[in-house]
Design a protein around this motif. Structure first.
Motif, mmCIF file in Angstrom:
data_model
loop_
_atom_site.group_PDB
_atom_site.id
_atom_site.type_symbol
_atom_site.label_atom_id
_atom_site.label_comp_id
_atom_site.label_asym_id
_atom_site.label_seq_id
_atom_site.Cartn_x
_atom_site.Cartn_y
_atom_site.Cartn_z
ATOM 1 N N PHE A 93 0.836 -1.193 0.000
ATOM 2 C CA PHE A 93 0.000 0.000 0.000
ATOM 3 C C PHE A 93 0.877 1.252 0.000
ATOM 4 N N THR A 94 1.904 1.254 0.829
ATOM 5 C CA THR A 94 2.785 2.415 0.930
ATOM 6 C C THR A 94 3.538 2.645 -0.371
ATOM 7 N N ILE A 95 4.066 1.569 -0.956
ATOM 8 C CA ILE A 95 4.808 1.696 -2.217
ATOM 9 C C ILE A 95 3.882 2.152 -3.341
ATOM 10 N N ASP A 96 2.684 1.551 -3.424
ATOM 11 C CA ASP A 96 1.729 1.887 -4.493
ATOM 12 C C ASP A 96 1.298 3.352 -4.425
ATOM 13 N N HIS A 97 1.187 3.869 -3.198
ATOM 14 C CA HIS A 97 0.681 5.236 -3.025
ATOM 15 C C HIS A 97 1.761 6.187 -2.489
ATOM 16 N N TYR A 98 3.023 5.801 -2.697
ATOM 17 C CA TYR A 98 4.127 6.537 -2.067
ATOM 18 C C TYR A 98 4.115 8.026 -2.417
ATOM 19 N N ASN A 99 4.011 8.342 -3.702
ATOM 20 C CA ASN A 99 4.070 9.746 -4.124
ATOM 21 C C ASN A 99 2.931 10.562 -3.532
ATOM 22 N N LEU A 100 1.744 9.960 -3.515
ATOM 23 C CA LEU A 100 0.587 10.674 -2.969
ATOM 24 C C LEU A 100 0.735 10.858 -1.466
ATOM 25 N N LEU A 101 1.178 9.818 -0.762
ATOM 26 C CA LEU A 101 1.382 9.923 0.683
ATOM 27 C C LEU A 101 2.447 10.962 1.005
ATOM 28 N N GLU A 102 3.494 10.980 0.208
ATOM 29 C CA GLU A 102 4.576 11.951 0.409
ATOM 30 C C GLU A 102 4.056 13.377 0.242
ATOM 31 N N MET A 103 3.200 13.576 -0.765
ATOM 32 C CA MET A 103 2.617 14.903 -0.979
ATOM 33 C C MET A 103 1.707 15.303 0.174
ATOM 34 N N ILE A 104 0.896 14.344 0.659
ATOM 35 C CA ILE A 104 -0.033 14.623 1.751
ATOM 36 C C ILE A 104 0.733 15.044 2.998
ATOM 37 N N LEU A 105 1.740 14.249 3.365
ATOM 38 C CA LEU A 105 2.507 14.556 4.569
ATOM 39 C C LEU A 105 3.352 15.809 4.399
ATOM 40 N N GLY A 106 3.805 16.065 3.169
ATOM 41 C CA GLY A 106 4.590 17.269 2.911
ATOM 42 C C GLY A 106 3.765 18.538 2.926
ATOM 43 N N VAL A 166 12.226 6.214 12.450
ATOM 44 C CA VAL A 166 12.344 6.585 11.040
ATOM 45 C C VAL A 166 11.141 7.393 10.584
ATOM 46 N N LEU A 167 9.966 7.028 11.100
ATOM 47 C CA LEU A 167 8.731 7.648 10.635
ATOM 48 C C LEU A 167 8.423 8.985 11.296
ATOM 49 N N ILE A 173 5.271 13.943 10.653
ATOM 50 C CA ILE A 173 5.398 12.569 10.170
ATOM 51 C C ILE A 173 6.211 12.580 8.881
ATOM 52 N N ILE A 174 7.228 11.724 8.844
ATOM 53 C CA ILE A 174 8.106 11.667 7.682
ATOM 54 C C ILE A 174 8.018 10.282 7.047
ATOM 55 N N LEU A 175 7.978 10.259 5.725
ATOM 56 C CA LEU A 175 8.018 8.981 5.013
ATOM 57 C C LEU A 175 9.470 8.616 4.745
ATOM 58 N N PRO A 176 9.913 7.448 5.199
ATOM 59 C CA PRO A 176 11.259 6.998 4.834
ATOM 60 C C PRO A 176 11.285 6.578 3.371
ATOM 61 N N SER A 177 12.461 6.297 2.873
ATOM 62 C CA SER A 177 12.577 5.851 1.484
ATOM 63 C C SER A 177 11.917 4.478 1.321
ATOM 64 N N LYS A 178 11.643 4.116 0.077
ATOM 65 C CA LYS A 178 11.010 2.832 -0.198
ATOM 66 C C LYS A 178 11.898 1.679 0.263
ATOM 67 N N MET A 184 12.480 -2.288 7.017
ATOM 68 C CA MET A 184 11.706 -2.323 8.252
ATOM 69 C C MET A 184 10.771 -3.527 8.305
ATOM 70 N N VAL A 185 10.137 -3.833 7.181
ATOM 71 C CA VAL A 185 9.216 -4.967 7.143
ATOM 72 C C VAL A 185 9.967 -6.276 7.389
ATOM 73 N N LYS A 186 11.156 -6.399 6.834
ATOM 74 C CA LYS A 186 11.956 -7.609 7.075
ATOM 75 C C LYS A 186 12.259 -7.760 8.563
ATOM 76 N N LYS A 187 12.602 -6.658 9.216
ATOM 77 C CA LYS A 187 12.898 -6.699 10.649
ATOM 78 C C LYS A 187 11.627 -6.969 11.459
ATOM 79 N N GLN A 188 10.513 -6.374 11.009
ATOM 80 C CA GLN A 188 9.238 -6.606 11.698
ATOM 81 C C GLN A 188 8.834 -8.076 11.619
ATOM 82 N N LYS A 189 9.100 -8.707 10.480
ATOM 83 C CA LYS A 189 8.786 -10.130 10.314
ATOM 84 C C LYS A 189 9.615 -10.979 11.279
ATOM 85 N N LYS A 190 10.894 -10.637 11.413
ATOM 86 C CA LYS A 190 11.758 -11.378 12.335
ATOM 87 C C LYS A 190 11.259 -11.234 13.770
#
Length: 202
Positions: A93-106, A166-167, A173-178, A184-190
Motif C-alpha cells: 500500500f505504501t509503495i503503491d501510493h508513495y508519491n501521494l502519501l509523500e505529498m499529503i505529509l509534505g 524513522v517515521l 510525520i516523515i516517510l522513509p525511502s522505499k 523495516m518490514v523484514k525486521k518486523q517479520k523477524k
C-alpha cells in the motif's frame, strides 16, 4: 449510500486523481469542480477548503487498506501467515501510493490534530485485527493467548516501535525511502516470528 455520500465520494476520487497526476500545490478547487462538471459552490458545500479535501483523500486511502485486510486476513491458516500478510499489504500500500502519501505529509509543517486522530484510530483498528487473529490462533490450539487484547496491543506497539524513529521527527510525520520500508518490514517479520514462537511455548 445516499446521493450526498455518493457525491462526496466522487469528489474525493476526482481529487485523488488530480493530486496524483499534478500534485497538490498545482491542483485548484476550480479544476476539481470542472472535472466533475459541478460549480465551485457545490464543491465548497462538501469541502470548505482544500485541506479538508486532503484529509478526506487520506481517510479514504487508510480505509482502503483495512478493507483489503479484512477481505482476506481472517481466512489465512496460521498466525505467522496472517501477520506477514498484514505487514506485506501495508508495505505494498505504501509503495503503491508513495508519491501521494509523500505529498499529503509534505503539505503540513506540523501534524494537524485531524491527522493525529486518524493515525490513532488506524493504530487501534490494527490492534483489533491482531486481537482477532490471536483469538483464532488460540482456538486452533496454535498458541496460548489468555488476554488477546493486551497481547495485540503489545504486538502492534512492538511493530510500531521498530519503525518509530524513522517515521517520526518531532511533530512531523516523515516517510522513509522505499528501501527503508522494505528493510523495516523484514525486521518486523523477524520480530513477529520471535513473538509468535514465544506464544507457542507459553
Amino acid at each position: 449510500m445516499d446521493n450526498q455520500d455518493k457525491k462526496r465520494l466522487q469528489i474525493v476520487d476526482a481529487a485523488t486523481k488530480r493530486f496524483t497526476h499534478f500534485g497538490m500545490a498545482k491542483t485548484t478547487m476550480a479544476e476539481i469542480a470542472k472535472d466533475l462538471s459541478i460549480s465551485k459552490a457545490s464543491l465548497y458545500y462538501y469541502f470548505p477548503d482544500k485541506m479538508h479535501l486532503v484529509m478526506a483523500v487520506t481517510e479514504k486511502l487508510v480505509s482502503s487498506i483495512f478493507d483489503a485486510l479484512n477481505q482476506k486476513i481472517f481466512k489465512l491458516q496460521t498466525l505467522e501467515e496472517s501477520i506477514y500478510f498484514l505487514l506485506e499489504l501495508k508495505l505494498k500500500f505504501t509503495i503503491d501510493h508513495y508519491n501521494l502519501l509523500e505529498m499529503i505529509l509534505g503539505t503540513f509543517s506540523e501534524t494537524p490534530p485531524e491527522l493525529e486522530e486518524l493515525a490513532r484510530k488506524s493504530h487501534q483498528e490494527e490492534i483489533n485485527i491482531i486481537s482477532k487473529l490471536l483469538q483464532q490462533a488460540d482456538q486452533r490450539g496454535e498458541i496460548k493467548a489468555s488476554d488477546p487484547d493486551e497481547l495485540a496491543e503489545i504486538f502492534s506497539n512492538a511493530m510500531t516501535g521498530m519503525r518509530f524513529s524513522v517515521l517520526k521527527d518531532g511533530r512531523r510525520i516523515i516517510l522513509p525511502s522505499k528501501s527503508k520500508f522494505d528493510e523495516m518490514v523484514k525486521k518486523q517479520k523477524k520480530l513477529a516470528k520471535l513473538i509468535i514462537k514465544g506464544l507457542k511455548q507459553a
